[in-house]
Design an enzyme around this catalytic site. Sequence first.
Site, PDB file in Angstrom:
ATOM      1  N   ASP A   1       9.230   2.701   1.407  1.00  0.00           N
ATOM      2  CA  ASP A   1       8.044   3.608   1.646  1.00  0.00           C
ATOM      3  C   ASP A   1       7.902   3.201   3.386  1.00  0.00           C
ATOM      4  OD1 ASP A   1       5.310   4.190   2.811  1.00  0.00           O
ATOM      5  OD2 ASP A   1       4.229   3.390   0.760  1.00  0.00           O
TER       6      ASP A   1
ATOM      7  N   PHE B   1       0.832  -1.183  -0.059  1.00  0.00           N
ATOM      8  CA  PHE B   1       0.066   0.003  -0.088  1.00  0.00           C
ATOM      9  C   PHE B   1       0.848   1.360  -0.151  1.00  0.00           C
ATOM     10  CE2 PHE B   1      -2.455   3.491   1.728  1.00  0.00           C
ATOM     11  CZ  PHE B   1      -3.681   3.577   1.213  1.00  0.00           C
TER      12      PHE B   1
ATOM     13  N   LYS C   1       2.575   9.729   8.353  1.00  0.00           N
ATOM     14  CA  LYS C   1       1.770   9.110   9.489  1.00  0.00           C
ATOM     15  C   LYS C   1       2.648   9.634  10.800  1.00  0.00           C
ATOM     16  CE  LYS C   1      -1.009   5.534   7.704  1.00  0.00           C
ATOM     17  NZ  LYS C   1      -0.741   4.786   6.630  1.00  0.00           N
TER      18      LYS C   1
END
Length: 405
Positions: free
Chosen positions: A225, A140, A254
């Site tokens: 990532d 993702f 995040k």
Amino acid sequence: MAMEQKVERQLFDEVMVPCYSPMQIIPVKGQGARVWDQNDREYIDFAGGIAVSCLGHCHPVMVEALKAQADKLWHLSNVMTNEPALRLAKKLTEHSFAERVFFANSGAEANEAALKLARRYAADRFSADKSEIIAFKQGFHGRTFFTVTVGGQAAYSDGFGPKPGDVTHLPYNDLATLADHISDRTCAIMMEPLQGEGGIISPTPEFIQGVRELCDKHNALLIFDEVQTGNGRTGEFYAYQGLGVTPDILSTAKSLGGGFPIGAMLTTAELATHLKIGTHGSTYGGNPLACAVAEAVVDEVSKPEVLAGVKEREQWFREGIATINAKYPIFAEVRGKGLLLGAALNDEWQGRARDVLLAAGEEGLMVLVAGTNVVRFTPSLVISKEDVDLGLARLEAAIAKLYNA
Ligand SMILES: *Cc1c(COP(=O)(O)O)cnc(C)c1O
């Protein structure tokens, strides 16, 4: 003064685009690892806003940084630079391999910058034909059209017309298939150094080493990532630091802002030269408020005692879940690292992760899922022992009800 009108969950269906299906409760207040809803009901937060609230809710260092900056300067645009952005960039280079930083506002945007840099570098240095991006199934990387196309779930990228091209998806942890496929046409490999949304899947040491070697052999860039794994989540400041493999480009978001929107792409000085003036940009990227908060978060999370505390808390979770599972066996294993943990359901309980999430909510506990078979825990990195114990007791009560139903 008129009474403030109470807003209710039903209003969501009347005024919001229905791409989410939020729970019935509406939280209104948070402190540390606890959250309260409109009816003043208390929840223990093992979700942390999906690995975002790394210092819990309203941590004093974040509140202080935000308030101080709010009185000074909110926004300039990138026509000028600003002090918080420069200080934060300097710190990110000190805590990682990186020598250059590009600020964005989210994980997807940090990944978008990473992918564009990789494509531009390959075109400048090698040829326009070197454009293949290899990524992994179940990966993702965000929801912009490029990043969602690179992500490994076609269901998320289908149905929006022609996709950005030359993206290949291969199975994670399958070095032989990657070795067969990669070529000098490969521009970059983008991967999570621990798949989050895909079900909490750690890379094998052979795979992660092999990926780096194959990238080097074919002059392909390695993009990690670290949007979910970064900023202390795994007990290292960045997860790559615990893997013995260094990427060429790293994306982070995040936990970077601890709840304030910010993302960043980190890279080397040499690669950075390929994003020349005017090749990329963002109105809000490097915003002083976001950078001031993130600087406070980085200062706190990078403390050795906080990082060591993540590993200690991982043990509290692993032991607590094992104890519950001994009484009510629903899990096959606990996966992940640090405070990015996934409890995978056993054969009899397949497909019921959301049932556990909902039952936990009933007991006053917030957890997450990762797919339909994994209950995910991404709490505050500084959650107290008392809150972990209370949350685990609520988890046990929730599982007992499901088990005995
Ligand atoms: C959440 C996530 C993203 C997307 O971040 P946004 O801030 O939602 O754009 C990208 N990559 C990974 C690994 C993530 O977990």
